[in-house]
Design a protein around this motif. Sequence first.
Motif, PDB file in Angstrom:
ATOM      1  N   ARG A 153     -27.633  33.065 -14.154  1.00 14.93           N
ATOM      2  CA  ARG A 153     -27.911  34.474 -13.856  1.00 14.93           C
ATOM      3  C   ARG A 153     -28.970  34.640 -12.770  1.00 14.93           C
ATOM      4  NH1 ARG A 153     -23.422  35.790 -15.500  1.00 14.93           N
ATOM      5  NH2 ARG A 153     -23.065  36.193 -17.676  1.00 14.93           N
ATOM      6  N   GLY A 154     -29.385  33.553 -12.156  1.00 10.72           N
ATOM      7  CA  GLY A 154     -30.285  33.640 -11.016  1.00 10.72           C
ATOM      8  C   GLY A 154     -31.748  33.431 -11.314  1.00 10.72           C
ATOM      9  N   ASN A 155     -32.094  32.993 -12.526  1.00  5.19           N
ATOM     10  CA  ASN A 155     -33.494  32.753 -12.909  1.00  5.19           C
ATOM     11  C   ASN A 155     -34.296  34.043 -12.832  1.00  5.19           C
ATOM     12  OD1 ASN A 155     -33.270  29.887 -13.438  1.00  5.19           O
ATOM     13  ND2 ASN A 155     -32.989  29.653 -11.242  1.00  5.19           N
ATOM     14  N   GLY A 156     -35.539  33.985 -12.424  1.00  2.20           N
ATOM     15  CA  GLY A 156     -36.376  35.177 -12.330  1.00  2.20           C
ATOM     16  C   GLY A 156     -37.214  35.400 -13.571  1.00  2.20           C
ATOM     17  N   LYS A 157     -37.561  36.655 -13.810  1.00  2.72           N
ATOM     18  CA  LYS A 157     -38.407  37.029 -14.940  1.00  2.72           C
ATOM     19  C   LYS A 157     -37.550  37.316 -16.164  1.00  2.72           C
ATOM     20  CE  LYS A 157     -42.094  40.162 -16.295  1.00  2.72           C
ATOM     21  NZ  LYS A 157     -42.947  41.265 -15.888  1.00  2.72           N
ATOM     22  N   VAL A 158     -37.871  36.648 -17.263  1.00  2.00           N
ATOM     23  CA  VAL A 158     -37.113  36.766 -18.506  1.00  2.00           C
ATOM     24  C   VAL A 158     -37.991  37.422 -19.558  1.00  2.00           C
ATOM     25  CG1 VAL A 158     -35.891  35.480 -20.305  1.00  2.00           C
ATOM     26  CG2 VAL A 158     -35.823  34.666 -17.928  1.00  2.00           C
ATOM     27  N   ILE A 159     -37.466  38.422 -20.235  1.00  2.00           N
ATOM     28  CA  ILE A 159     -38.203  39.070 -21.324  1.00  2.00           C
ATOM     29  C   ILE A 159     -37.476  38.795 -22.631  1.00  2.00           C
ATOM     30  CG2 ILE A 159     -37.059  41.295 -20.948  1.00  2.00           C
ATOM     31  CD1 ILE A 159     -39.839  42.524 -21.887  1.00  2.00           C
ATOM     32  N   PHE A 160     -38.261  38.549 -23.675  1.00  2.00           N
ATOM     33  CA  PHE A 160     -37.678  38.265 -24.985  1.00  2.00           C
ATOM     34  C   PHE A 160     -38.514  38.948 -26.069  1.00  2.00           C
ATOM     35  CE2 PHE A 160     -40.640  34.920 -23.996  1.00  2.00           C
ATOM     36  CZ  PHE A 160     -41.226  34.541 -25.188  1.00  2.00           C
ATOM     37  N   PRO A 161     -37.905  39.225 -27.228  1.00  2.00           N
ATOM     38  CA  PRO A 161     -38.589  39.986 -28.279  1.00  2.00           C
ATOM     39  C   PRO A 161     -39.585  39.159 -29.080  1.00  2.00           C
ATOM     40  CG  PRO A 161     -36.410  39.383 -29.012  1.00  2.00           C
ATOM     41  CD  PRO A 161     -36.515  38.915 -27.594  1.00  2.00           C
ATOM     42  N   SER A 162     -40.304  39.820 -29.949  1.00  2.00           N
ATOM     43  CA  SER A 162     -41.234  39.176 -30.892  1.00  2.00           C
ATOM     44  C   SER A 162     -40.624  39.270 -32.285  1.00  2.00           C
ATOM     45  CB  SER A 162     -42.590  39.881 -30.876  1.00  2.00           C
ATOM     46  OG  SER A 162     -43.202  39.764 -29.628  1.00  2.00           O
ATOM     47  N   THR A 163     -39.513  38.602 -32.481  1.00  2.00           N
ATOM     48  CA  THR A 163     -38.795  38.682 -33.746  1.00  2.00           C
ATOM     49  C   THR A 163     -38.735  37.312 -34.421  1.00  2.00           C
ATOM     50  OG1 THR A 163     -36.674  38.260 -32.672  1.00  2.00           O
ATOM     51  CG2 THR A 163     -37.341  40.569 -32.914  1.00  2.00           C
ATOM     52  N   TYR A 190     -28.665  42.095 -16.713  1.00  2.00           N
ATOM     53  CA  TYR A 190     -28.292  40.859 -17.395  1.00  2.00           C
ATOM     54  C   TYR A 190     -29.110  40.727 -18.658  1.00  2.00           C
ATOM     55  CZ  TYR A 190     -26.139  39.335 -13.028  1.00  2.00           C
ATOM     56  OH  TYR A 190     -25.366  39.237 -11.909  1.00  2.00           O
ATOM     57  N   TYR A 191     -28.440  40.554 -19.762  1.00  2.14           N
ATOM     58  CA  TYR A 191     -29.146  40.215 -20.978  1.00  2.14           C
ATOM     59  C   TYR A 191     -28.306  39.240 -21.763  1.00  2.14           C
ATOM     60  CZ  TYR A 191     -26.553  44.016 -23.321  1.00  2.14           C
ATOM     61  OH  TYR A 191     -25.595  44.854 -23.797  1.00  2.14           O
ATOM     62  N   ILE A 192     -28.982  38.392 -22.502  1.00  2.00           N
ATOM     63  CA  ILE A 192     -28.338  37.327 -23.249  1.00  2.00           C
ATOM     64  C   ILE A 192     -28.378  37.695 -24.719  1.00  2.00           C
ATOM     65  CG2 ILE A 192     -28.423  34.884 -23.849  1.00  2.00           C
ATOM     66  CD1 ILE A 192     -29.928  34.491 -21.139  1.00  2.00           C
TER      67      ILE A 192
END
Length: 107
Positions: free
Chosen positions: A10-20, A98-100
């Motif tokens: 998906r082109g790398n870059g900045k990835v955000i993920f939850p606190s779950t 883009y989200y995974i």
Amino acid sequence: ETIMAVIEERGNGKVIFPSTSEVEEYKLKELFEKDAASNGGVRTYFQWDPAKGREENISNTANADIGITFPFCGIAETATVVQASFEESGRAISLLLYYILIQSTHA
């Protein structure tokens, strides 16, 4: 390994993920910390943090390239996912281009 391959596709870059709890279950924070220390800045990571407040989290998400989220269920026929929004995982994550989606083992 698979998630890193998808992020790269998906082109790398900045990835955000939850606190779950799923982040802990899959050891994503540890994986991302290890990768951030060795990837030369190609990928950066931000974890949604309720303690930082809504505005800062949304601002960081708005500047992200990829979001990681854990849907509650999906409908294959329509490619619909049910995504909850709560303090540890803001709705903004699932609004990125883009989200995974990671299938949780929790029932």
